[in-house]
Design an enzyme around this catalytic site. Structure first.
Site, mmCIF file in Angstrom:
data_model
loop_
_atom_site.group_PDB
_atom_site.id
_atom_site.type_symbol
_atom_site.label_atom_id
_atom_site.label_comp_id
_atom_site.label_asym_id
_atom_site.label_seq_id
_atom_site.Cartn_x
_atom_site.Cartn_y
_atom_site.Cartn_z
ATOM 1 N N CYS A 255 5.261 -9.044 -8.051
ATOM 2 C CA CYS A 255 5.883 -7.788 -7.611
ATOM 3 C C CYS A 255 6.252 -6.829 -8.752
ATOM 4 O O CYS A 255 5.665 -5.752 -8.860
ATOM 5 C CB CYS A 255 7.123 -8.105 -6.783
ATOM 6 S SG CYS A 255 6.712 -8.978 -5.257
HETATM 7 N N1 LIG Z 1 5.170 -13.337 -3.594
HETATM 8 C C1 LIG Z 1 6.206 -12.574 -3.318
HETATM 9 O O1 LIG Z 1 7.326 -12.886 -3.690
HETATM 10 C C2 LIG Z 1 6.053 -11.299 -2.514
HETATM 11 C C3 LIG Z 1 7.202 -10.694 -2.018
HETATM 12 C C4 LIG Z 1 7.088 -9.544 -1.260
HETATM 13 C C5 LIG Z 1 5.824 -8.991 -1.041
HETATM 14 N N2 LIG Z 1 4.704 -9.581 -1.566
HETATM 15 C C6 LIG Z 1 3.416 -8.957 -1.278
HETATM 16 O O2 LIG Z 1 2.779 -9.683 -0.241
HETATM 17 C C7 LIG Z 1 1.357 -9.690 -0.433
HETATM 18 C C8 LIG Z 1 0.846 -11.112 -0.504
HETATM 19 O O3 LIG Z 1 1.435 -11.733 -1.637
HETATM 20 P P1 LIG Z 1 1.504 -13.311 -1.782
HETATM 21 O O4 LIG Z 1 2.482 -13.564 -2.884
HETATM 22 O O5 LIG Z 1 1.696 -13.960 -0.474
HETATM 23 O O6 LIG Z 1 0.018 -13.602 -2.307
HETATM 24 P P2 LIG Z 1 -0.671 -15.040 -2.508
HETATM 25 O O7 LIG Z 1 -1.659 -14.862 -3.595
HETATM 26 O O8 LIG Z 1 0.380 -16.099 -2.635
HETATM 27 O O9 LIG Z 1 -1.430 -15.299 -1.123
HETATM 28 C C9 LIG Z 1 -2.427 -14.505 -0.643
HETATM 29 C C10 LIG Z 1 -3.349 -15.361 0.215
HETATM 30 O O10 LIG Z 1 -4.304 -14.497 0.805
HETATM 31 C C11 LIG Z 1 -5.534 -15.185 0.839
HETATM 32 N N3 LIG Z 1 -6.602 -14.215 1.040
HETATM 33 C C12 LIG Z 1 -7.176 -13.392 0.133
HETATM 34 N N4 LIG Z 1 -8.110 -12.645 0.744
HETATM 35 C C13 LIG Z 1 -8.121 -13.000 2.051
HETATM 36 C C14 LIG Z 1 -8.862 -12.588 3.179
HETATM 37 N N5 LIG Z 1 -9.788 -11.625 3.091
HETATM 38 N N6 LIG Z 1 -8.621 -13.181 4.353
HETATM 39 C C15 LIG Z 1 -7.696 -14.157 4.455
HETATM 40 N N7 LIG Z 1 -6.953 -14.581 3.418
HETATM 41 C C16 LIG Z 1 -7.166 -14.007 2.241
HETATM 42 C C17 LIG Z 1 -5.586 -15.945 -0.464
HETATM 43 O O11 LIG Z 1 -6.501 -17.021 -0.388
HETATM 44 C C18 LIG Z 1 -4.135 -16.408 -0.581
HETATM 45 O O12 LIG Z 1 -3.935 -17.681 -0.005
HETATM 46 C C19 LIG Z 1 1.117 -8.872 -1.678
HETATM 47 O O13 LIG Z 1 0.885 -7.549 -1.317
HETATM 48 C C20 LIG Z 1 2.443 -8.975 -2.415
HETATM 49 O O14 LIG Z 1 2.661 -7.894 -3.289
HETATM 50 C C21 LIG Z 1 4.798 -10.734 -2.280
#
Ligand SMILES: NC(=O)c1ccc[n+]([C@@H]2O[C@H](COP(=O)([O-])OP(=O)(O)OC[C@H]3O[C@@H](n4cnc5c(N)ncnc54)[C@H](O)[C@@H]3O)[C@@H](O)[C@H]2O)c1
Length: 398
Positions: A255
């Protein structure tokens, strides 16, 4: 409701478990077969969701994971929770969001509520998701509800963190409110998805800029021979108008180092230079070099040939997430100066092709992140200790 969640990472799995806990039937869709197999065997990959919790929802039929995109068609609600990283030029990489929109376009023929939780710049739901899916000819309901989960935070979680919702129509907002009200305590409706999207990246920009400010202040304080942490503590006694931030070796995670650049990108497109974000990035990205400079000075002027252990390589305490961690740059810079560097982080275990080393008597120990289970005594077995966390008494640090 039947809920499909695209992406089963930190955010997607957290929402999946929250929704299953409210009695919805959830399918976690992900392109990563190994992850899907792991989840279906009842093994969670994130802190805050236990194996037993996950296994319980699998047994009761409320959660399954799948790599089959046809599961999207069988749902009432589709939540998008895919990565939104930066490309090599530090500009937004929306390829995962576009891939999710493409999946929906190709696999969904009936009207659904489509919610984007991925963090991105204002205009993403309207211009980068709905505009693409519209080609399918199906009229969906679209809402944006940016995720605010803070992995490892014991006080604020999915349930009690207020949730923002903005939609492309009043019906979309009403449906999204009904969905989230089943597992979130507080829902705040805003006038458009753009406001919700902008609020999320502004929150993280606020943190990024304030962390940079305190990181610069730590350098000024050190040069003046005073403790920045004591100054911050003193300033925080003012009951209004001040909010304490702590200095550190840089910023990590998905983030803070990433989201502000999404705002800078869109600001640039509308002709307003986001100068604070640019400067904050420079200051935060330069912190590993500052740490190494202080360590070299503190350890006698040269670290060539010295044994160094970097303690804690995840980006924050008590999580195993190493994305964008400043520990990577600290280690690379130490090695570039000829130090023999290992790292210790039993939560992370293995990283960049290396394994966590045992703590012991090194020439130098640098504490980048301190997990609860790591003892000061084990760190202090090294001859010279530099602490970036401000938690070890009587040693050098920031
Ligand atoms: N990690 C955090 O603390 C947090 C907090 C708030 C918001 N976010 C936001 O949430 C979003 C996701 O972050 P995250 O930390 O969960 O990411 P992550 O990398 O932990 O998980 C993302 C998942 O999406 C999957 N993926 C990728 N392309 C795909 C597709 N086409 N179809 C299906 N699955 C697919 C990946 O294999 C992975 O398992 C981002 O935009 C991030 O900025 C993250």
């Amino acid at each position: 409701m039947r809920v499909a969640i695209i992406g089963q990472g930190y955010v997607g799995l957290t929402i999946a478990v929250g929704a299953a806990g409210a009695g919805h039937t959830v399918v976690g869709f992900d392109v990563n077969q190994d992850l899907v197999d792991q989840l279906n065997s009842g093994k969670s990959h994130i802190e805050g969701i236990s194996d037993s919790q996950l296994a319980g929802y699998i047994t009761s039929g409320l959660f399954t994971a799948s790599v089959d995109p046809s599961v999207l068609e069988g749902s009432d609600v589709i939540v998008i929770a895919v990565p939104t990283p930066l490309n090599d030029d530090r500009n937004p990489d929306l390829s995962f969001v576009h891939a999710a929109a493409d999946l929906i376009t190709k696999n969904v023929t009936n009207t659904k509520l489509i919610i984007n939780e991925s963090t991105s710049y204002p205009g993403t739901l309207r211009g980068e998701i709905a505009a693409l899916i519209t080609h399918s000819g199906v009229a969906h309901f679209y809402a944006s509800s940016p995720e605010r989960v803070d992995p490892g935070n014991k006080e604020w979680n999915l349930k009690n963190t207020p949730r923002l919702i903005g939609g492309l129509s009043p019906e979309a907002v009403a449906k999204a409110k009904e969905f989230y009200a089943s597992f979130c305590d507080s829902i705040i409706e805003v006038s458009s998805p753009e406001v919700a999207e902008a609020a999320k990246i502004f929150e993280n920009t606020f943190r990024q800029v304030n962390i940079a400010l305190v990181n610069e202040f730590a350098q000024i304080s050190d040069a003046l021979g005073i403790s920045s942490r004591e100054v911050i503590e003193a300033a925080a006694t003012k009951p209004y108008g001040f909010m304490p931030f702590n200095p550190g070796p840089g910023v990590g995670g998905h983030c803070i180092p990433v989201d502000p650049s999404y705002l800078a990108h869109v600001a640039n497109e509308v002709g307003v230079p986001a100068t604070f974000i640019k400067r904050a990035n420079e200051v935060n990205l330069a912190m590993p070099a500052y740490v190494v400079k202080r360590v070299v000075a503190g350890a006698g002027g040269s670290i060539t040939g010295k044994s160094v252990v970097v303690v804690g390589v995840s980006y924050k305490a008590n999580v195993a997430d190493t994305r964008e961690t400043p520990a990577a740059a600290v280690i690379d810079l130490l090695r570039a100066q000829g130090a023999n560097v290992v790292w210790h982080d039993d939560l992370v275990g293995s990283w960049r092709g290396e394994c966590s080393a045992a703590l012991g008597a090194f020439d130098i120990a640098i504490v980048v992140t301190k997990h609860d289970g790591v003892s000061d005594a084990a760190i202090n077995a090294s001859k010279y200790v530099f602490d970036c966390t401000g938690t070890i008494a009587g040693v050098d640090g920031i």
